[in-house]
Design a protein around this motif. Sequence first.
Motif, mmCIF file in Angstrom:
data_model
loop_
_atom_site.group_PDB
_atom_site.id
_atom_site.type_symbol
_atom_site.label_atom_id
_atom_site.label_comp_id
_atom_site.label_asym_id
_atom_site.label_seq_id
_atom_site.Cartn_x
_atom_site.Cartn_y
_atom_site.Cartn_z
ATOM 1 N N UNK A 187 -46.910 -8.898 -29.554
ATOM 2 C CA UNK A 187 -47.544 -9.314 -28.307
ATOM 3 C C UNK A 187 -47.118 -8.383 -27.165
ATOM 4 N N UNK A 188 -47.529 -7.096 -27.228
ATOM 5 C CA UNK A 188 -47.172 -6.187 -26.147
ATOM 6 C C UNK A 188 -47.827 -6.598 -24.838
ATOM 7 N N UNK A 189 -47.102 -6.433 -23.764
ATOM 8 C CA UNK A 189 -47.605 -6.815 -22.436
ATOM 9 C C UNK A 189 -48.033 -5.563 -21.694
ATOM 10 N N UNK A 190 -49.273 -5.520 -21.259
ATOM 11 C CA UNK A 190 -49.811 -4.351 -20.577
ATOM 12 C C UNK A 190 -49.466 -4.411 -19.091
ATOM 13 N N UNK A 191 -49.032 -3.276 -18.554
ATOM 14 C CA UNK A 191 -48.675 -3.193 -17.148
ATOM 15 C C UNK A 191 -49.723 -2.355 -16.418
ATOM 16 N N UNK A 192 -49.949 -2.674 -15.154
ATOM 17 C CA UNK A 192 -50.966 -2.009 -14.355
ATOM 18 C C UNK A 192 -50.352 -1.530 -13.037
ATOM 19 N N UNK A 193 -50.738 -0.318 -12.640
ATOM 20 C CA UNK A 193 -50.237 0.245 -11.380
ATOM 21 C C UNK A 193 -51.324 0.231 -10.310
ATOM 22 N N UNK A 194 -52.387 -0.508 -10.535
ATOM 23 C CA UNK A 194 -53.500 -0.515 -9.590
ATOM 24 C C UNK A 194 -54.024 -1.923 -9.353
ATOM 25 N N UNK A 195 -54.803 -2.054 -8.285
ATOM 26 C CA UNK A 195 -55.559 -3.258 -8.004
ATOM 27 C C UNK A 195 -57.046 -2.886 -7.926
ATOM 28 N N UNK A 196 -57.885 -3.893 -7.748
ATOM 29 C CA UNK A 196 -59.324 -3.677 -7.763
ATOM 30 C C UNK A 196 -59.933 -4.008 -6.402
ATOM 31 N N UNK A 197 -60.993 -3.281 -6.060
ATOM 32 C CA UNK A 197 -61.875 -3.671 -4.963
ATOM 33 C C UNK A 197 -63.264 -3.841 -5.567
ATOM 34 N N UNK A 198 -63.728 -5.098 -5.628
ATOM 35 C CA UNK A 198 -65.048 -5.396 -6.173
ATOM 36 C C UNK A 198 -66.048 -5.437 -5.017
ATOM 37 N N UNK A 199 -67.164 -4.729 -5.165
ATOM 38 C CA UNK A 199 -68.098 -4.535 -4.053
ATOM 39 C C UNK A 199 -69.466 -5.111 -4.420
ATOM 40 N N UNK A 200 -70.003 -5.948 -3.533
ATOM 41 C CA UNK A 200 -71.293 -6.595 -3.774
ATOM 42 C C UNK A 200 -72.190 -6.438 -2.548
ATOM 43 N N UNK A 201 -73.494 -6.362 -2.804
ATOM 44 C CA UNK A 201 -74.478 -6.245 -1.734
ATOM 45 C C UNK A 201 -75.427 -7.434 -1.809
ATOM 46 N N UNK A 202 -75.912 -7.847 -0.659
ATOM 47 C CA UNK A 202 -76.812 -8.999 -0.580
ATOM 48 C C UNK A 202 -78.266 -8.529 -0.455
ATOM 49 N N UNK A 203 -79.024 -8.739 -1.512
ATOM 50 C CA UNK A 203 -80.459 -8.504 -1.466
ATOM 51 C C UNK A 203 -80.899 -7.070 -1.629
ATOM 52 N N UNK A 204 -80.156 -6.112 -1.068
ATOM 53 C CA UNK A 204 -80.538 -4.707 -1.088
ATOM 54 C C UNK A 204 -79.299 -3.829 -1.157
ATOM 55 N N UNK A 205 -79.398 -2.735 -1.885
ATOM 56 C CA UNK A 205 -78.290 -1.789 -1.949
ATOM 57 C C UNK A 205 -78.182 -0.962 -0.675
ATOM 58 N N UNK A 206 -79.261 -0.911 0.088
ATOM 59 C CA UNK A 206 -79.285 -0.091 1.295
ATOM 60 C C UNK A 206 -79.006 -0.936 2.528
ATOM 61 N N UNK A 207 -78.065 -0.468 3.335
ATOM 62 C CA UNK A 207 -77.743 -1.148 4.596
ATOM 63 C C UNK A 207 -78.278 -0.315 5.748
#
Length: 386
Positions: free
Chosen positions: A268-288
């Motif tokens: 049961x090896x435990x994976x380590x991470x040196x990063x975090x995430x930024x999840x990006x979402x758009x409402x209705x259109x990709x263009x602002x």
Amino acid sequence: MNDSSTCNDNNINNYKIIRLKHKSNLHSSEIKAIDYINKFFNQDNFYIEVNPGSVKIYLKKLDMKKLGRLIKEINDTSPFLLKIYRTIKNIKSYVIENNKRVYVDYNREKKVKNRKKKERNRQKYFYARNHNFNVINQPLPEKYINKIICGDSEQILKEIPDNSIDLILTSPPYNFGLDYKDSRDGYYWKSYFSKLFSIFKECIRILKYGGRIIINVQPLFSDYIPTHHLISNFFIKNKMIWKGEILWEKNNYNCKYTAWGSWKSPSSPYLKYTWEFLEIFAKGSLKKKGDKKNIDITGEEFKEWVSARWSIAPVRNMKKYQHPAVFPEELVYRVLKLFSYKGDVILDPFNGTGTTTAVAHRLKRNYLGIDISPDYCNTARGRLNP
């Protein structure tokens, strides 16, 4: 380059080649300095060739910081050596890859026949179609503009009109059991997500059509809860378009690899991470939509930041803010310049000690910050006029 310099933009043998003329033969010390520099680079990527009356610079990939350090190390005040450095630095056509500038073939794409037709057949972001979003945006009431409000985000957001916020950037409590003021951090996971998603539903409602929601999140790997995936699934189910994901590389290698999990065993090896995430979402259109006069990102910044792995050191002086999870101002700075215009309204519904609102204020964006802690709200207000 000055008038004595000519630039050949042709790619020969997969290089970008630049020719620089010099009026007299190079001094022997300059030739030795160029030879010294060449030793530190793979010639498949970069080297300088000395010829009578000129030098040729062969460019494919180059670490500009390394080149700058070498020139400082040589301590050479030769105008021609500095001219070589400045000429390379002033080239605008490249992309960043693994901290190197890539000058050749970076924009070559595989040709796809009937690409547009195939895109229509695939129905990109099919999951976000047939939404019921209002396409008419409206201004945020004056009483919410450039304010820090203390209270429960879910209740406060209910009072804000639909389609009135341009961009939401936030980092909700991670539910790790950290010591926040005036709030717990360590709820039963179902309760945590229930509250979080109630707030996010309000965020979607008040976001403008074409606006963006950007969530900074770190999953709790020891609980095997893929928070970033669960949050993404929530937004997708609510018809938001997944615009992308940025890896925030914190370069935090102080990991105890055997603290959890098996040692030298597939048990049961435990994976380590040196990063975090930024999840990006758009409402209705990709263009602002926005006024071009209110764009403040430079070409250099744009080319570097669209490479979606940002190496930014985490905040080291969190004791200064009495907060266990402050994200760095550089992270907010990049997000706001890449995804918003000057004058946009920026919301952080988990504003904490006010990094989002402080940077928004500095970048001439309007802001609204909400947090449940009076102490954190006071800190956030103090950061607006340091």
